[in-house]
Design a protein around this motif. Structure first.
Motif, PDB file in Angstrom:
ATOM      1  N   ALA A  11       0.711  -1.400   0.085  1.00  0.00           N
ATOM      2  CA  ALA A  11       0.089  -0.073   0.108  1.00  0.00           C
ATOM      3  C   ALA A  11       0.821   1.167   0.203  1.00  0.00           C
ATOM      4  N   GLU A  12       0.720   2.246  -0.737  1.00  0.00           N
ATOM      5  CA  GLU A  12       1.337   3.481  -0.890  1.00  0.00           C
ATOM      6  C   GLU A  12       1.128   4.022   0.470  1.00  0.00           C
ATOM      7  N   THR A  13       2.385   4.370   1.294  1.00  0.00           N
ATOM      8  CA  THR A  13       2.591   4.950   2.419  1.00  0.00           C
ATOM      9  C   THR A  13       3.434   6.246   2.723  1.00  0.00           C
ATOM     10  N   ALA A  14       2.973   7.052   3.460  1.00  0.00           N
ATOM     11  CA  ALA A  14       3.767   8.305   3.669  1.00  0.00           C
ATOM     12  C   ALA A  14       5.197   7.983   4.394  1.00  0.00           C
ATOM     13  N   LEU A  15       6.175   8.207   3.813  1.00  0.00           N
ATOM     14  CA  LEU A  15       7.404   7.998   4.352  1.00  0.00           C
ATOM     15  C   LEU A  15       7.983   9.363   5.439  1.00  0.00           C
ATOM     16  N   GLY A  16       7.181  10.246   5.001  1.00  0.00           N
ATOM     17  CA  GLY A  16       7.536  11.633   6.050  1.00  0.00           C
ATOM     18  C   GLY A  16       6.847  12.786   5.497  1.00  0.00           C
ATOM     19  N   SER A  17       6.564  13.724   6.242  1.00  0.00           N
ATOM     20  CA  SER A  17       5.835  15.073   5.695  1.00  0.00           C
ATOM     21  C   SER A  17       6.275  16.123   6.573  1.00  0.00           C
ATOM     22  N   VAL A  18       6.444  17.363   6.165  1.00  0.00           N
ATOM     23  CA  VAL A  18       6.346  18.597   6.904  1.00  0.00           C
ATOM     24  C   VAL A  18       5.045  19.375   6.594  1.00  0.00           C
ATOM     25  N   THR A  19       4.635  20.271   7.584  1.00  0.00           N
ATOM     26  CA  THR A  19       3.356  21.118   7.451  1.00  0.00           C
ATOM     27  C   THR A  19       3.526  22.413   7.085  1.00  0.00           C
ATOM     28  N   ILE A  20       2.924  23.016   6.097  1.00  0.00           N
ATOM     29  CA  ILE A  20       2.745  24.221   5.791  1.00  0.00           C
ATOM     30  C   ILE A  20       1.613  25.040   6.325  1.00  0.00           C
ATOM     31  N   PRO A  21       1.841  25.979   7.355  1.00  0.00           N
ATOM     32  CA  PRO A  21       0.628  26.425   8.266  1.00  0.00           C
ATOM     33  C   PRO A  21      -0.567  27.127   7.368  1.00  0.00           C
ATOM     34  N   ALA A  22      -1.713  27.046   7.912  1.00  0.00           N
ATOM     35  CA  ALA A  22      -2.956  27.593   7.265  1.00  0.00           C
ATOM     36  C   ALA A  22      -2.373  29.077   7.154  1.00  0.00           C
ATOM     37  N   GLY A  23      -2.723  29.338   6.022  1.00  0.00           N
ATOM     38  CA  GLY A  23      -2.579  31.043   5.600  1.00  0.00           C
ATOM     39  C   GLY A  23      -1.255  31.603   5.017  1.00  0.00           C
ATOM     40  N   ARG A  24      -0.259  30.396   5.294  1.00  0.00           N
ATOM     41  CA  ARG A  24       0.959  30.893   4.985  1.00  0.00           C
ATOM     42  C   ARG A  24       1.433  31.096   3.775  1.00  0.00           C
ATOM     43  N   LEU A  25       0.756  30.536   2.928  1.00  0.00           N
ATOM     44  CA  LEU A  25       1.102  30.558   1.265  1.00  0.00           C
ATOM     45  C   LEU A  25      -0.081  31.938   0.738  1.00  0.00           C
ATOM     46  N   ARG A  26       0.882  32.807   0.005  1.00  0.00           N
ATOM     47  CA  ARG A  26       0.065  33.919  -0.441  1.00  0.00           C
ATOM     48  C   ARG A  26       0.517  34.159  -1.951  1.00  0.00           C
ATOM     49  N   ALA A  27      -0.238  34.938  -2.762  1.00  0.00           N
ATOM     50  CA  ALA A  27       0.450  35.214  -4.058  1.00  0.00           C
ATOM     51  C   ALA A  27       1.808  35.628  -4.123  1.00  0.00           C
ATOM     52  N   GLY A  28       2.656  34.835  -4.557  1.00  0.00           N
ATOM     53  CA  GLY A  28       4.174  35.367  -4.918  1.00  0.00           C
ATOM     54  C   GLY A  28       4.989  34.380  -4.112  1.00  0.00           C
ATOM     55  N   THR A  29       4.370  33.847  -3.081  1.00  0.00           N
ATOM     56  CA  THR A  29       5.361  32.937  -2.096  1.00  0.00           C
ATOM     57  C   THR A  29       5.752  31.899  -2.698  1.00  0.00           C
ATOM     58  N   ARG A  30       6.957  31.515  -2.452  1.00  0.00           N
ATOM     59  CA  ARG A  30       7.788  30.516  -3.166  1.00  0.00           C
ATOM     60  C   ARG A  30       8.066  29.455  -2.036  1.00  0.00           C
ATOM     61  N   VAL A  31       7.869  28.239  -2.252  1.00  0.00           N
ATOM     62  CA  VAL A  31       8.254  27.155  -1.583  1.00  0.00           C
ATOM     63  C   VAL A  31       9.241  26.161  -1.997  1.00  0.00           C
ATOM     64  N   ARG A  32      10.254  26.204  -1.499  1.00  0.00           N
ATOM     65  CA  ARG A  32      11.650  25.404  -2.077  1.00  0.00           C
ATOM     66  C   ARG A  32      11.791  24.078  -0.989  1.00  0.00           C
ATOM     67  N   PHE A  33      11.887  22.792  -1.504  1.00  0.00           N
ATOM     68  CA  PHE A  33      12.012  21.643  -0.781  1.00  0.00           C
ATOM     69  C   PHE A  33      13.031  20.858  -1.409  1.00  0.00           C
ATOM     70  N   ARG A  34      13.518  19.893  -0.584  1.00  0.00           N
ATOM     71  CA  ARG A  34      14.499  19.041  -1.047  1.00  0.00           C
ATOM     72  C   ARG A  34      14.346  17.701  -0.044  1.00  0.00           C
ATOM     73  N   ALA A  35      14.329  16.513  -0.438  1.00  0.00           N
ATOM     74  CA  ALA A  35      14.014  15.247   0.100  1.00  0.00           C
ATOM     75  C   ALA A  35      14.938  14.070  -0.398  1.00  0.00           C
ATOM     76  N   GLN A  36      15.428  13.132   0.360  1.00  0.00           N
ATOM     77  CA  GLN A  36      16.360  12.383   0.161  1.00  0.00           C
ATOM     78  C   GLN A  36      16.191  11.110   0.894  1.00  0.00           C
ATOM     79  N   GLY A  37      16.293  10.011   0.609  1.00  0.00           N
ATOM     80  CA  GLY A  37      16.297   8.511   1.155  1.00  0.00           C
ATOM     81  C   GLY A  37      16.833   7.510   0.469  1.00  0.00           C
ATOM     82  N   THR A  38      16.849   6.245   0.870  1.00  0.00           N
ATOM     83  CA  THR A  38      17.418   5.131   0.419  1.00  0.00           C
ATOM     84  C   THR A  38      16.658   3.850   0.673  1.00  0.00           C
ATOM     85  N   ASN A  39      16.791   2.859  -0.269  1.00  0.00           N
ATOM     86  CA  ASN A  39      16.295   1.548  -0.225  1.00  0.00           C
ATOM     87  C   ASN A  39      17.458   0.899   0.663  1.00  0.00           C
TER      88      ASN A  39
END
Length: 202
Positions: free
Chosen positions: A58-86
């Motif tokens: 079954a598809e399973t969440a390996l991890g997550s981070v939360t963007i707070p409510a109301g934090r995203l506005r027109a012009g906001t940029r969100v940059r992210f990076r993730a890495q893992g291994t088998n």
């Protein structure tokens, strides 16, 4: 507090964040004390490796981070990076890594596609991207792009991905989630998320 129309201050997240009110205003023109915002940059991350995803399909969440409510506005940029291994694999069983905005039921930003990982483990999965919010609100919109890879370190080819204009409700919290899906169930199939960093830039 946010910048409103005609030089006013608003409590609604529709403009740039100016700071945090330290007391209430009761009428237009009131002067109040507030804590000014010194920059438009916030960071979120996981601080430990995610729980191993093992012996399941079954598809399973390996991890997550939360963007707070109301934090995203027109012009906001969100940059992210993730890495893992088998950490191990079984026979010709494959792994697929996906990235979502809004949790597993949200919008799929990128997917590595199925890959027959090395039985002894050691393959890397990697995804990075940038989300740009075009409009905010319950019917907000965004676009996104980045690169992703799944394979042998130092030799795997990173592939570009993009997301055309899509809907996002910026009035609620939104999880950026990395998921994994094994093609077959085996105790030898195991992977984990090691790094997930997210930066919000106004």
């Amino acid at each position: 507090m946010y910048a409103g129309a005609s030089g006013t201050i608003s409590m609604t997240a529709t403009g740039p964040c100016l700071g945090i009110a330290l007391e209430a205003a009761t009428a237009a023109g009131d002067e109040i004390k507030y804590l000014p915002r010194t920059n438009g940059h916030e960071s979120f991350r996981i601080v430990a490796a995610g729980t191993a995803y093992t012996d399941a399909t079954a598809e399973t969440a390996l991890g997550s981070v939360t963007i707070p409510a109301g934090r995203l506005r027109a012009g906001t940029r969100v940059r992210f990076r993730a890495q893992g291994t088998n950490t191990s694999g079984n026979s010709s069983n494959t792994l697929n890594i996906k990235t979502y905005l809004g949790g597993l039921s949200g919008i799929n930003l990128a997917a590595t596609g199925t890959f027959d990982v090395t039985d002894g483990g050691g393959d890397i999965f990697y995804v990075e991207g940038e989300i740009v919010v075009r409009t905010s609100g319950a019917s907000g919109t965004f676009v996104a792009c980045g690169v992703q890879a799944l394979g042998v370190p130092a030799t795997v080819t990173a592939k570009p991905w993009f997301k055309a204009s899509s809907a996002v409700n910026t009035t609620i919290a939104n999880d950026l989630t990395i998921s994994g899906t094994w093609s077959a169930q085996s105790a030898s199939n195991s992977c984990r998320l090691d790094i997930l960093n997210l930066d919000i830039i106004d």
